[in-house]
Motif scaffolding. Sequence first.
Motif, PDB file in Angstrom:
ATOM      1  N   ILE A  23       0.809  -1.209   0.000  1.00 48.94           N
ATOM      2  CA  ILE A  23       0.000   0.000   0.000  1.00 48.94           C
ATOM      3  C   ILE A  23       0.848   1.267   0.000  1.00 48.94           C
ATOM      4  O   ILE A  23       0.377   2.344  -0.363  1.00 48.94           O
ATOM      5  N   THR A  56       0.885   3.666  -2.980  1.00 47.05           N
ATOM      6  CA  THR A  56      -0.250   4.559  -3.246  1.00 47.05           C
ATOM      7  C   THR A  56      -0.091   5.912  -2.561  1.00 47.05           C
ATOM      8  O   THR A  56      -0.958   6.779  -2.707  1.00 47.05           O
ATOM      9  N   ARG A  84      -2.790   9.769   0.062  1.00 52.95           N
ATOM     10  CA  ARG A  84      -3.004   8.473  -0.568  1.00 52.95           C
ATOM     11  C   ARG A  84      -3.876   8.613  -1.808  1.00 52.95           C
ATOM     12  O   ARG A  84      -4.832   9.387  -1.819  1.00 52.95           O
ATOM     13  N   ARG A  92      -6.284   4.130  -5.521  1.00 53.84           N
ATOM     14  CA  ARG A  92      -5.343   3.081  -5.112  1.00 53.84           C
ATOM     15  C   ARG A  92      -4.319   2.749  -6.199  1.00 53.84           C
ATOM     16  O   ARG A  92      -3.792   1.642  -6.272  1.00 53.84           O
TER      17      ARG A  92
END
Length: 268
Positions: free
Chosen positions: A213, A216, A224, A228
């Motif tokens: 993650i 992202t 963020r 995604r």
Amino acid sequence: MMRLSALYRYPMKSAAGQLLDSSRVGLLGLQGDRRWMAVDAETGRFLTQRLLAQMTQMNVHWRGEDGVLLTAPNMPELFVAVPTGEDALRGVTVWRDSFRVPDAGDEAAAWVSRFLGRDCRLVYVPEARARQVDSGFGEAGDKVGFADGFPLLLIGQSSLDDLSARVGRELPMLRFRPNLVITGAEPYAEDSWKRIRIGEIEFRVAKGCSRCIMTTLDPATGERSADREPLTTLKTYREREGEVYFGQNLIADGAGELQVGMTVEVLE
């Protein structure tokens, strides 16, 4: 002709990266790379951008063997000296590895805790206390500091260009936190390499780098991606056995100097 087009150092695990013109390479990768780390004060477990996106805004400026200078928005500068052998050792955990390393002291801990908004300690890993690389991918004596699993990460610029085209917007290389960037190769050519040479240094290509993650997060802002990306796109063509791969982990055989512009040769 393939060339080394960029070098990046990350003095503190998960803090901001620094673009270099040259660097010494040794047992733990680029000189000064990921030798510092923030850990939970109670458990000693490592802290990263996966949990604390504001770590993208922490700058840890390497000052050689003397220490580092900590800077961050709305924070005073703080110089932190490299802990000596007389400083207290603290038990820390990076993924499945638990080991003991020197603690950088209360002033450094207070600074990092204030910025991250939780009770933290700052620790340092001397070469003598580095971890053994996973024996399934490395050899006896291969070591890594506070990086996730390997001392070096390489990405081909063409690979990022291809991914950016698929996503539909230009992605900064720092989203993927490589140490070495290569130009002049086809997209994902690095997937097939086993050994390369840059200057006088040979490197083993240990394994592909599985992505999480953290990709992202915008490294400039810490925000963020709502869609995604680039993880969403990577999953459509770079996923195998439940993991998404982008870039290759390296291990240096020997020490030497790397400089941007050096020729890259595939040996195997």
